[in-house]
Design a protein around this motif. Structure first.
Motif, PDB file in Angstrom:
ATOM      1  N   TYR A  52       0.820  -1.222   0.000  1.00 26.69           N
ATOM      2  CA  TYR A  52       0.000   0.000   0.000  1.00 26.69           C
ATOM      3  C   TYR A  52       0.855   1.274   0.000  1.00 26.69           C
ATOM      4  CZ  TYR A  52      -3.411   3.467   1.647  1.00 26.69           C
ATOM      5  OH  TYR A  52      -4.197   4.588   1.787  1.00 26.69           O
ATOM      6  N   PRO A  53       1.892   1.392   0.868  1.00 26.21           N
ATOM      7  CA  PRO A  53       2.701   2.620   0.829  1.00 26.21           C
ATOM      8  C   PRO A  53       3.334   2.863  -0.530  1.00 26.21           C
ATOM      9  CG  PRO A  53       3.098   1.441   2.869  1.00 26.21           C
ATOM     10  CD  PRO A  53       2.300   0.515   1.990  1.00 26.21           C
ATOM     11  N   LYS A  56       0.741   4.139  -3.045  1.00 32.59           N
ATOM     12  CA  LYS A  56       0.429   5.553  -2.841  1.00 32.59           C
ATOM     13  C   LYS A  56       1.602   6.449  -3.243  1.00 32.59           C
ATOM     14  CE  LYS A  56      -3.714   4.951  -1.624  1.00 32.59           C
ATOM     15  NZ  LYS A  56      -4.795   5.414  -2.529  1.00 32.59           N
ATOM     16  N   GLN A  57       2.830   5.980  -3.032  1.00 32.04           N
ATOM     17  CA  GLN A  57       3.984   6.739  -3.499  1.00 32.04           C
ATOM     18  C   GLN A  57       3.943   6.887  -5.022  1.00 32.04           C
ATOM     19  OE1 GLN A  57       5.205   8.307  -0.790  1.00 32.04           O
ATOM     20  NE2 GLN A  57       7.326   7.643  -1.024  1.00 32.04           N
ATOM     21  N   MET A  60       1.383   9.471  -6.086  1.00 27.79           N
ATOM     22  CA  MET A  60       1.879  10.830  -5.894  1.00 27.79           C
ATOM     23  C   MET A  60       2.937  11.171  -6.928  1.00 27.79           C
ATOM     24  SD  MET A  60       3.788  12.549  -2.612  1.00 27.79           S
ATOM     25  CE  MET A  60       2.531  12.016  -1.459  1.00 27.79           C
ATOM     26  N   VAL A  86      -0.673  16.552  -1.130  1.00 23.84           N
ATOM     27  CA  VAL A  86      -0.457  15.626  -0.025  1.00 23.84           C
ATOM     28  C   VAL A  86      -1.615  15.733   0.946  1.00 23.84           C
ATOM     29  CG1 VAL A  86       1.115  14.934   1.826  1.00 23.84           C
ATOM     30  CG2 VAL A  86       2.032  15.987  -0.228  1.00 23.84           C
ATOM     31  N   HIS A 127       8.094   4.195   1.285  1.00 22.39           N
ATOM     32  CA  HIS A 127       7.781   5.218   2.278  1.00 22.39           C
ATOM     33  C   HIS A 127       8.710   5.186   3.488  1.00 22.39           C
ATOM     34  CE1 HIS A 127       5.268   7.935   4.834  1.00 22.39           C
ATOM     35  NE2 HIS A 127       5.027   8.470   3.649  1.00 22.39           N
ATOM     36  N   PHE A 228       5.477   5.667  11.313  1.00 22.22           N
ATOM     37  CA  PHE A 228       6.507   6.051  10.362  1.00 22.22           C
ATOM     38  C   PHE A 228       7.859   5.532  10.830  1.00 22.22           C
ATOM     39  CE2 PHE A 228       3.315   9.516  10.431  1.00 22.22           C
ATOM     40  CZ  PHE A 228       2.757   9.280   9.184  1.00 22.22           C
ATOM     41  N   ARG A 240       2.668   1.054   8.865  1.00 20.64           N
ATOM     42  CA  ARG A 240       3.131   1.929   7.786  1.00 20.64           C
ATOM     43  C   ARG A 240       1.984   2.305   6.856  1.00 20.64           C
ATOM     44  NH1 ARG A 240       6.214   0.568   3.965  1.00 20.64           N
ATOM     45  NH2 ARG A 240       5.872  -1.667   4.069  1.00 20.64           N
ATOM     46  N   VAL A 244       0.596   6.132   6.028  1.00 18.39           N
ATOM     47  CA  VAL A 244       0.442   6.716   4.699  1.00 18.39           C
ATOM     48  C   VAL A 244      -0.998   7.160   4.476  1.00 18.39           C
ATOM     49  CG1 VAL A 244       0.541   6.211   2.226  1.00 18.39           C
ATOM     50  CG2 VAL A 244       2.373   5.439   3.741  1.00 18.39           C
ATOM     51  N   GLN A 248       0.568  11.046   4.330  1.00 17.35           N
ATOM     52  CA  GLN A 248       1.713  10.657   3.513  1.00 17.35           C
ATOM     53  C   GLN A 248       2.853  11.652   3.707  1.00 17.35           C
ATOM     54  OE1 GLN A 248       0.390   9.762  -0.383  1.00 17.35           O
ATOM     55  NE2 GLN A 248       2.267   8.778  -1.042  1.00 17.35           N
ATOM     56  N   LEU A 249       4.069  11.146   3.757  1.00 13.99           N
ATOM     57  CA  LEU A 249       5.310  11.889   3.968  1.00 13.99           C
ATOM     58  C   LEU A 249       5.522  12.272   5.419  1.00 13.99           C
ATOM     59  CD1 LEU A 249       5.451  14.136   0.758  1.00 13.99           C
ATOM     60  CD2 LEU A 249       6.129  11.757   1.071  1.00 13.99           C
TER      61      LEU A 249
END
Length: 375
Positions: A52-53, A56-57, A60, A86, A127, A228, A240, A244, A248-249
């Motif tokens: 999943y992370p 999503k990365q 983006m 974001v 991530h 994170f 994690r 996200v 996110q970030l």
């Protein structure tokens, strides 16, 4: 020597037993959620949560690449409710973004000096992040087999061939100055073209995985200390993924500690009609004078900043007005009435308390529903 048939059979049975035990363990962990998802194999849902992370990365990154190229630089200026880059963004910083691809060679970044909070985070495609606070030397991002093109540098080694350079510069009534400084950041390299590949998942697997992630994120998470970080720090796949989903970030808690407020002192969900207060004690929250704290409010509907006529989204330690006893009271109500107030425009909301350069074991204040007269 020929293997004894009994030993051979026993070895196979042992192997199958290990496999069955592993599958049983997975089904127990995700059992209740999985049963409600049309009998999709639990290992597939676990695999989706793991990826999943990265998914999503990629989303983006692809959005960013619509207008930019690998190795280029983009700065945000102060983020407003119009920004959709974001989710759960910070509203008192200038963000800098640059996606890179280091399959051909490392990327090198240099940054100007700034006398307020200034940090560079390097995110890989899973991530995981590494942070350099106010770097005085160039930052080199490379793969394990690559050599740094310069000797005296902050080196960051990634295990994915792509990633994101992400900078935060706090803005304190000096947006023009900060933006001009950000324009002086230089980047070389990072323009490779090799792909980063993730598995494909069915719509049913995605829906089932998202349901588990969202339930965990919105009902089980109290603060972001487990959300994170890396596996070396004990961070699991579901943690994690929830991180996200929520923001996110986000970065490790020893760099930035977060408190997410979803409910008041009575355990009731925050709403857009009542008045709320967060009173920040006089005790130190930061371990040094490089850090600061902030409280930001977001819409529960889409997890972005809430539009309001004054473009007021955040209160922080640089600008907050203290009470007579040295404490600071942040107020959240429909119209943003009172000192240190943030409007929620009558919308169901959540708030995030961030502390940059936090002390270890930080205890966050609670959010309390109050009567209108107390404001």
């Amino acid at each position: 020597m020929k293997q004894n048939p009994i030993v051979k059979v026993y070895a196979k049975m042992k192997k199958y037993a290990v496999i069955m035990f592993t599958l049983l363990f997975i089904s127990i962990v995700f059992g209740n959620a999985v049963k409600a998802q049309n009998n999709i194999p639990s290992y597939r849902i676990q695999e989706y949560i793991k990826w999943y992370p990265a998914i999503k990365q990629i989303e983006m990154r692809n959005q960013w690449l619509e207008k930019n190229k690998y190795g280029e630089w983009q700065i945000s200026g102060l983020v407003t409710s119009d920004d959709r880059t974001v989710i759960t963004p910070q509203a008192d910083v200038n963000y800098g973004y640059s996606w890179f691809n280091i399959t051909d060679k490392p990327v090198v970044i240099t940054m100007p000096e700034y006398d307020k909070y200034f940090a560079m985070s390097i995110f890989d495609m899973n991530h995981f992040s590494q942070v350099v606070l106010a770097p005085e030397k160039p930052v080199v991002v490379r793969l394990p087999h690559q050599k740094s093109p310069i000797e005296d540098a902050n080196e960051i080694v990634l295990n994915t061939n792509q990633g994101l350079i992400f900078t935060r510069q706090v803005v304190v009534n000096n947006e023009s100055e900060v933006v001009e400084l950000a324009k002086k950041i230089t980047i070389s390299g990072g323009g490779g073209d090799a792909p980063f590949i993730v598995p494909d998942f069915s719509e049913e697997e995605v829906a089932a995985g998202n349901a588990i992630i969202q339930e965990y994120a919105l009902t089980k998470v109290v603060n972001a200390r487990k959300l994170f970080g890396t596996t070396y720090e004990g961070i699991g796949d579901l943690d994690r993924a929830a991180g996200v989903f929520l923001g996110q970030l986000g970065t490790q808690s020893y760099i930035v500690d977060y408190q997410q407020y979803l409910k008041d002192q009575y355990g009731e969900s925050l709403n857009g009609q009542d008045n709320y207060e967060i009173t920040i004690p006089t005790a130190a929250l930061m371990k040094n004078d490089k850090g600061y704290w902030s409280v930001t409010v977001y819409s529960m509907e889409d997890r972005y900043l809430i539009p309001n006529k004054n473009n007021t989204y955040v209160v922080n330690s640089y600008t907050a007005k203290p009470n007579a006893d040295g404490t600071v009271t942040v107020r959240i109500n429909p119209k943003g009435e009172g000192v240190n107030a943030i409007p929620n425009a009558g919308k169901k909301f959540y708030a995030v308390f961030r502390v940059y350069e936090p002390i270890i074991g930080l205890e966050f204040p609670s959010i309390n529903k109050v009567t209108q007269e107390s404001k």
